[in-house]
Design an enzyme around this catalytic site. Structure first.
Site, PDB file in Angstrom:
ATOM      1  N   GLU A  47       0.860  -1.188   0.000  1.00 29.65           N
ATOM      2  CA  GLU A  47       0.000   0.000   0.000  1.00 29.65           C
ATOM      3  C   GLU A  47       0.898   1.240   0.000  1.00 29.65           C
ATOM      4  O   GLU A  47       1.987   1.216   0.622  1.00 29.65           O
ATOM      5  CB  GLU A  47      -0.857  -0.012   1.271  1.00 29.65           C
ATOM      6  CG  GLU A  47      -1.613   1.264   1.573  1.00 29.65           C
ATOM      7  CD  GLU A  47      -2.207   1.284   2.997  1.00 29.65           C
ATOM      8  OE1 GLU A  47      -1.595   0.683   3.912  1.00 29.65           O
ATOM      9  OE2 GLU A  47      -3.284   1.908   3.176  1.00 29.65           O
ATOM     10  N   LYS A 127      -9.464   2.223  -1.779  1.00 31.08           N
ATOM     11  CA  LYS A 127      -9.674   1.720  -0.413  1.00 31.08           C
ATOM     12  C   LYS A 127     -11.014   2.169   0.159  1.00 31.08           C
ATOM     13  O   LYS A 127     -11.342   3.361   0.162  1.00 31.08           O
ATOM     14  CB  LYS A 127      -8.534   2.202   0.489  1.00 31.08           C
ATOM     15  CG  LYS A 127      -8.530   1.583   1.887  1.00 31.08           C
ATOM     16  CD  LYS A 127      -7.258   2.001   2.610  1.00 31.08           C
ATOM     17  CE  LYS A 127      -7.134   1.379   3.975  1.00 31.08           C
ATOM     18  NZ  LYS A 127      -5.857   1.805   4.635  1.00 31.08           N
ATOM     19  N   CYS A 172      -4.940  -2.860   3.034  1.00 32.98           N
ATOM     20  CA  CYS A 172      -4.649  -2.708   4.469  1.00 32.98           C
ATOM     21  C   CYS A 172      -5.827  -2.973   5.401  1.00 32.98           C
ATOM     22  O   CYS A 172      -6.183  -4.109   5.618  1.00 32.98           O
ATOM     23  CB  CYS A 172      -4.028  -1.348   4.722  1.00 32.98           C
ATOM     24  SG  CYS A 172      -3.114  -1.361   6.246  1.00 32.98           S
TER      25      CYS A 172
HETATM   26  N1  ING Z   1      -3.344   0.631   8.797  1.00 29.45           N
HETATM   27  C1  ING Z   1      -3.889  -0.054   9.924  1.00 29.45           C
HETATM   28  C2  ING Z   1      -4.407  -1.438   9.575  1.00 29.45           C
HETATM   29  O1  ING Z   1      -5.587  -1.689   9.402  1.00 29.45           O
HETATM   30  C3  ING Z   1      -5.092   0.268  12.023  1.00 29.45           C
HETATM   31  C4  ING Z   1      -4.941   0.771  10.602  1.00 29.45           C
HETATM   32  C5  ING Z   1      -4.279   0.769  12.999  1.00 29.45           C
HETATM   33  C6  ING Z   1      -6.027  -0.694  12.322  1.00 29.45           C
HETATM   34  C7  ING Z   1      -4.452   0.339  14.330  1.00 29.45           C
HETATM   35  C8  ING Z   1      -6.178  -1.157  13.633  1.00 29.45           C
HETATM   36  C9  ING Z   1      -5.401  -0.644  14.644  1.00 29.45           C
HETATM   37  O2  ING Z   1      -3.553  -2.294   9.477  1.00 29.45           O
HETATM   38  C10 ING Z   1      -3.950   0.978   7.634  1.00 29.45           C
HETATM   39  N2  ING Z   1      -3.207   1.683   6.746  1.00 29.45           N
HETATM   40  O3  ING Z   1      -5.104   0.689   7.386  1.00 29.45           O
END
Ligand code: ING
Length: 311
Positions: A47, A127, A172
């Site tokens: 990503e 996304k 992601c």
């Molecule tokens: N990053 C994270 C992910 O889903 C996140 C967002 C952070 C989710 C902390 C849960 C807890 O892996 C992205 N870019 O979506």
């Protein structure tokens, strides 16, 4: 004779704010050469693979924000990657920040593309599950401003036929939501390709560090098995300007087993030979959707957004 596809996930180590797109593309090309050397015909990059994970930074100047976005693809910086992939006959998934205009409106998407071995962009995904927040969190160790910098994707979860396989894409946070994979599963997806940037620290709620990797791998394995599909996940990893991102890039089989996984938090290629028919027995038995699903009982999944307890 089952269909076999040699594929790879190309994990990237940190990209710092000061790193140029040209220097990053050189790293992508090195990974592509390594994939070619291992006979891979499909490569998954992360990503936002061209820049640092800029949603960690609070910015208010739109020109500064827009410097992290691509206005066209391929462009001058990425053309060498497209050209070499075409020379090698390798298809690939690439994540980047897309700046575009729709109906006279400027739009900002967290995007991935599917590029065929002949260099054509055959698929485009934006996304849908944007995590994080849109306002500044002054007390947080870093920001996670995807809800501020990106519009919600408007193209749904689709699949494309390429390399004799049915390939879908997500990005992601999408990987944590079963709906992502099931919508593609209902289209016969055989390979789900995804890139991710996952901070080592959860700013939303303190949790033990080991859970970051556990939840990542759990999401891949569970959904690969429940949709009898290969899941190929490529991380941007390591400490970007000191802010940690997890590694754990992996190739997960339709059985839910991990076929290959990265060991480092740097640039690392992980490859495997995918048996594209491995999931067939699951789709004919335990996950024969047409035999076993009871959609008359699933209405709340699309009619209700948040949980409501009525008892
Ligand atoms: N990053 C994270 C992910 O889903 C996140 C967002 C952070 C989710 C902390 C849960 C807890 O892996 C992205 N870019 O979506």
């Amino acid at each position: 004779m089952s269909r076999k596809l040699r594929a790879a996930v190309a994990q990237l180590g940190p990209i710092h704010r000061a790193d140029s797109r040209t220097s990053v593309v050189k790293r992508l090309i090195a990974l592509l050469r390594e994939a070619h050397g291992q006979g891979a015909r499909f490569v998954v990059f992360p990503e936002l693979a061209l820049t640092t994970f800029f949603p960690r930074w609070w910015m208010t100047d739109q020109e500064e924000i827009d410097r992290y976005f691509e206005r066209e693809m391929p462009n001058a910086e990425t053309r060498p990657l497209f050209d070499l992939a075409r020379e090698f006959g390798i298809g690939f998934y690439l994540g980047y920040a897309e700046l575009t205009a729709e109906h006279g409106q400027t739009r900002h998407y967290n995007t991935s593309i599917l590029v065929a071995p002949d260099g054509r962009i055959v698929g485009h995904y934006r996304k849908i599950h944007l995590p994080g927040h849109s306002e500044h969190l002054p007390n947080a160790p870093f920001q996670h401003l995807e809800k501020r910098y990106f519009d919600v994707g408007n193209e749904g979860f689709r699949v494309w036929r390429m390399l004799d396989a049915v390939i879908g894409m997500c990005i992601c946070n999408d990987r944590r939501w079963p709906e992502t994979y099931r919508v593609m599963g209902l289209q016969g997806v055989e390979i789900v390709a995804l890139g991710y940037n996952t901070p080592t620290e959860n700013i939303h709620h303190p949790e033990p560090l080991h859970l970051r990797m556990f939840h990542h791998i759990l999401s891949l394995q569970a959904n690969a098995y429940q949709n009898a599909a290969w899941v190929l996940a490529a991380a941007k990893a390591g400490a970007e300007d000191g802010f940690g991102l997890i590694g754990g890039s992996a190739i997960v089989a339709p059985t839910g087993e991990i076929a290959a996984q990265a060991l480092s938090e740097g640039d690392e290629l992980v490859s495997a030979t995918l048996d594209l028919d491995l999931g067939d027995y699951l789709k004919r038995t335990v996950f024969a959707f047409e035999k076993h699903r009871r959609i008359e009982h699933y209405g709340l999944i699309t009619s209700r957004t948040g949980a409501v307890t009525e008892v």
